[in-house]
Scaffold this motif. Structure first.
Motif, short mmCIF file in Angstrom:
data_model
loop_
_atom_site.label_atom_id
_atom_site.label_comp_id
_atom_site.label_asym_id
_atom_site.label_seq_id
_atom_site.Cartn_x
_atom_site.Cartn_y
_atom_site.Cartn_z
N TYR A 1 31.26 44.15 39.17
CA TYR A 1 32.45 45.00 39.05
C TYR A 1 32.79 45.78 40.32
O TYR A 1 33.95 46.12 40.54
CB TYR A 1 32.24 46.00 37.91
N TYR B 1 34.42 43.42 43.48
CA TYR B 1 35.65 42.70 43.21
C TYR B 1 36.73 43.67 42.74
O TYR B 1 36.44 44.74 42.21
CB TYR B 1 35.44 41.60 42.15
N ASP B 2 37.96 43.27 42.93
CA ASP B 2 39.10 44.09 42.55
C ASP B 2 39.40 43.88 41.07
O ASP B 2 39.85 42.81 40.65
CB ASP B 2 40.32 43.71 43.39
N GLY B 3 39.12 44.91 40.27
CA GLY B 3 39.38 44.84 38.83
C GLY B 3 38.50 43.81 38.16
O GLY B 3 37.28 43.85 38.25
N TRP B 4 39.14 42.85 37.47
CA TRP B 4 38.42 41.82 36.74
C TRP B 4 38.48 40.50 37.49
O TRP B 4 38.71 39.44 36.92
CB TRP B 4 39.01 41.66 35.33
N ASP B 5 38.23 40.55 38.79
CA ASP B 5 38.40 39.38 39.64
C ASP B 5 37.10 38.60 39.86
O ASP B 5 37.08 37.65 40.63
CB ASP B 5 38.96 39.81 40.99
N TYR B 6 36.00 39.02 39.22
CA TYR B 6 34.75 38.28 39.37
C TYR B 6 34.98 36.84 38.91
O TYR B 6 35.63 36.60 37.88
CB TYR B 6 33.64 38.94 38.55
#
Length: 217
Positions: free
Chosen positions: A77, A80-85
């Motif tokens: 988390y 990465y930007d937000g939920w970009d994983y």
């Protein structure tokens, strides 16, 4: 009989010779105890291991597992930007844009963390006085040769590349539906996530044992 330094006595709480909460403080807690452990002649407790965990052993395992979980959260988390994983959707297609950061992260982290730790343990960060101070904590009094350190560095780097490859494959398999869908929001199932996170060490040990029995019964 020479009395032990208070910092050394405080470190003898757990079976490994350290307080049960020390895994949460690594590496700063370990370095602080080492630096405050008194002169070279001070006796320090030797690490011990037991087949059965006592209360302190279980608490130590819970703290170690919590540290691993916090690092995993940082990777998933925080980097990465937000939920970009990738496992949250991007890894549905194999693209170099999300693959290379995983490889670079693992290799750089390995070189920095393991490299600095070995430089501290075996070289005292270039300080002869610090190296002599840390010597009393060595179980094996012989320092590894440069060839041995180079061999270990290569093996550790290969292990990190292997871990990165596994993460890449698993991210892809999650996104294409081979593995069951999961809820990326930890707050959605707090108790479930807390139990699994804090018991990582407990269920990893039988898994480790089973894998090695398959490798060499």
């Amino acid at each position: 009989k020479k009395s032990e330094h208070p910092a050394v006595e405080a470190a003898a709480m757990a079976g490994a010779g350290q307080p049960f909460y020390m895994p949460l403080l690594w590496p700063m807690g370990n370095v602080a105890i080492a630096l405050s452990s008194g002169p070279i002649g001070v006796k320090v407790p030797k690490p011990t291991a037991s087949a059965q965990l006592d209360l302190i052993g279980h608490l130590t395992s819970l703290c170690a597992a919590s540290r691993s979980f916090l690092l995993a959260c940082l990777i998933t988390y925080g980097f990465y930007d937000g939920w970009d994983y990738p496992a949250f959707g991007r890894a549905k297609t194999l693209e170099f844009s999300w693959i290379w950061p995983i490889i670079a992260r693992d290799v750089v982290a390995t070189w920095v963390i393991c490299g600095c730790w070995d430089f501290l343990l075996y070289g005292g960060f270039g300080s002869k006085a610090l190296k002599q101070k840390l010597f009393k904590f060595k179980i094996n009094p012989v320092y590894p040769s440069m060839d041995q350190i180079r061999h270990d560095a290569i093996a550790t780097t290969i292990a990190s590349l292997t871990a990165a490859a596994l993460e890449i494959v698993f991210c892809h398999l999650w996104c294409i539906g081979v593995f069951p869908k999961f809820e990326p929001r930890l707050a959605a199932r707090p108790l479930h996530n807390l139990v699994w996170a804090t018991t990582i060490t407990h269920w990893r040990i039988p898994h480790f044992w089973a894998v090695h029995r398959l490798m060499h019964p």
